[in-house]
Structure formats: C-alpha cells, structure tokens
Motif scaffolding. Structure first.
Motif, PDB file in Angstrom:
ATOM      1  N   GLN A   1       1.257   4.190  -2.772  1.00  0.00           N
ATOM      2  CA  GLN A   1       1.139   5.616  -2.478  1.00  0.00           C
ATOM      3  C   GLN A   1       2.331   6.378  -3.036  1.00  0.00           C
ATOM      4  O   GLN A   1       2.172   7.464  -3.592  1.00  0.00           O
ATOM      5  CB  GLN A   1       1.002   5.855  -0.977  1.00  0.00           C
ATOM      6  CG  GLN A   1      -0.372   5.550  -0.464  1.00  0.00           C
ATOM      7  CD  GLN A   1      -0.630   6.185   0.879  1.00  0.00           C
ATOM      8  OE1 GLN A   1       0.111   7.034   1.345  1.00  0.00           O
ATOM      9  NE2 GLN A   1      -1.714   5.777   1.493  1.00  0.00           N
TER      10      GLN A   1
ATOM     11  N   MET B   1       1.019  12.036  -0.693  1.00  0.00           N
ATOM     12  CA  MET B   1       1.031  10.585  -0.923  1.00  0.00           C
ATOM     13  C   MET B   1       2.464  10.060  -1.041  1.00  0.00           C
ATOM     14  O   MET B   1       2.816   9.040  -0.426  1.00  0.00           O
ATOM     15  CB  MET B   1       0.242  10.242  -2.192  1.00  0.00           C
ATOM     16  CG  MET B   1      -1.241  10.419  -2.055  1.00  0.00           C
ATOM     17  SD  MET B   1      -2.108  10.163  -3.613  1.00  0.00           S
ATOM     18  CE  MET B   1      -1.885   8.396  -3.824  1.00  0.00           C
TER      19      MET B   1
ATOM     20  N   GLY C   1       1.644   8.922  -5.835  1.00  0.00           N
ATOM     21  CA  GLY C   1       1.998  10.292  -5.453  1.00  0.00           C
ATOM     22  C   GLY C   1       3.004  10.897  -6.413  1.00  0.00           C
ATOM     23  O   GLY C   1       2.860  12.048  -6.846  1.00  0.00           O
TER      24      GLY C   1
ATOM     25  N   GLU D   1       0.832  -1.209   0.000  1.00  0.00           N
ATOM     26  CA  GLU D   1       0.000   0.000   0.000  1.00  0.00           C
ATOM     27  C   GLU D   1       0.867   1.260   0.000  1.00  0.00           C
ATOM     28  O   GLU D   1       0.617   2.205  -0.747  1.00  0.00           O
ATOM     29  CB  GLU D   1      -0.933  -0.004   1.216  1.00  0.00           C
ATOM     30  CG  GLU D   1      -1.706   1.282   1.412  1.00  0.00           C
ATOM     31  CD  GLU D   1      -2.666   1.615   0.283  1.00  0.00           C
ATOM     32  OE1 GLU D   1      -2.913   2.810   0.052  1.00  0.00           O
ATOM     33  OE2 GLU D   1      -3.166   0.683  -0.371  1.00  0.00           O
TER      34      GLU D   1
END
Length: 167
Positions: free
Chosen positions: A20, A157, A24, A16
């Motif tokens: 990100q 992020m 991001g 995860e």
C-alpha cells in the motif's frame, strides 16, 4: 508465545501494508507527473494555441488577437507564471512522493499533501464564484480533477502504509 500462523499472518499484513505504501506513493507521484503535464499544456496553449487556458477558446467572443496588445501580453505573462507554479508543484509532489514517501518519511508525505492541497485550495474556488467567461468545464478542469482523485487515493494508501510502519 506466538503461533506460526499468527507470525505468518502478521508478516502477510506487513507485506500488504508495504505494498500500500509503495502503490500509494506511486499514485501520488503519477498525479505529480499529471500536474506537470497540465502546466506544460498551459505553456503550449499560451504560445501556439488560443493564448488562453485549456478549455477557453475566446473571452466573450474575442480571441487573443482581438485584445489590446498590452492586455494580451499581460494575460500571457500570467499564464506563463501560473504554468511555472503548476509545473514546479508537480515536480515537488513527484519527487517527494517517489523518493521520500517510499523511504517512509512522514515529513515528505505531509509536504507533498500540503503543496498539492494549497495549490488546489487556492485555485479551484475561483472557478465557482462567477461565470465571467465561457469555458468548457470538462476540458478546463477535468484533467486536474482526475489527477486530484489519483493523488487522494495515493495519499490514503500511502498513509495507511506509513502508519503501519511507525507502529
């Protein structure tokens, strides 16, 4: 001793955070591309448009043709220089985000943030100091605000992904 469930949970969290970081950095790069596009619009309007910025059609009712030719050329000169710096900042932000941040290089993330924030922090306040000329706020500043929001979401992020990678 770690259980299979805790190892699986840790692995899922790492995936995860990796997503990100990737998403991001992609948003940061996309915002950089938007900065480049905004600068290109600046150039196009200078040479084949009104001769003024995006969202500015006249200066107190005067078109570029109504201005003193020396003043008109000087405005054009400043628009080209401004466009060049917007485009070059966009290129830097895009490259740093796409290649550096994705490689988990914190210095690339920090440099992209500093480059974008410096440009925005210096340019945007002037728009709120006085209404010396009429312009369409949404057209003039809307695109850069949208790009900035995308950039900030990407920065947050990517930061979360970078921080997790360093732990």
């Amino acid at each position: 001793m770690a259980t299979k469930q805790s190892v699986a949970d840790e692995r899922e969290e790492q995936v995860e955070l990796g997503l990100q970081l990737r998403n991001g950095s992609t948003l940061m790069a996309l915002a950089g591309v938007a900065f480049i596009g905004y600068g290109i619009v600046f150039l196009v309007l200078n040479f084949v448009g009104s001769g003024f910025e995006l969202g500015v059609s006249t200066l107190d009712g005067m078109t570029k043709a109504d201005l003193n030719p020396t003043v008109a050329y000087y405005i054009s000169h400043l628009h080209v220089a401004t466009a060049a710096f917007i485009i070059s900042t966009g290129i830097a932000v895009t490259a740093l985000s796409w290649y550096g941040v994705r490689q988990r290089l914190t210095w690339a993330w920090a440099t992209a943030v500093v480059a974008a924030v410096t440009g925005l922090a210096l340019a945007l306040p002037m728009h709120y100091t006085a209404d010396a000329f009429a312009h369409d706020w949404m057209v003039h500043l809307g695109p850069i605000y949208v790009a900035t929001i995308v950039f900030v979401v990407g920065v947050v992020m990517a930061y979360r992904g970078l921080n997790a990678a360093e732990q």
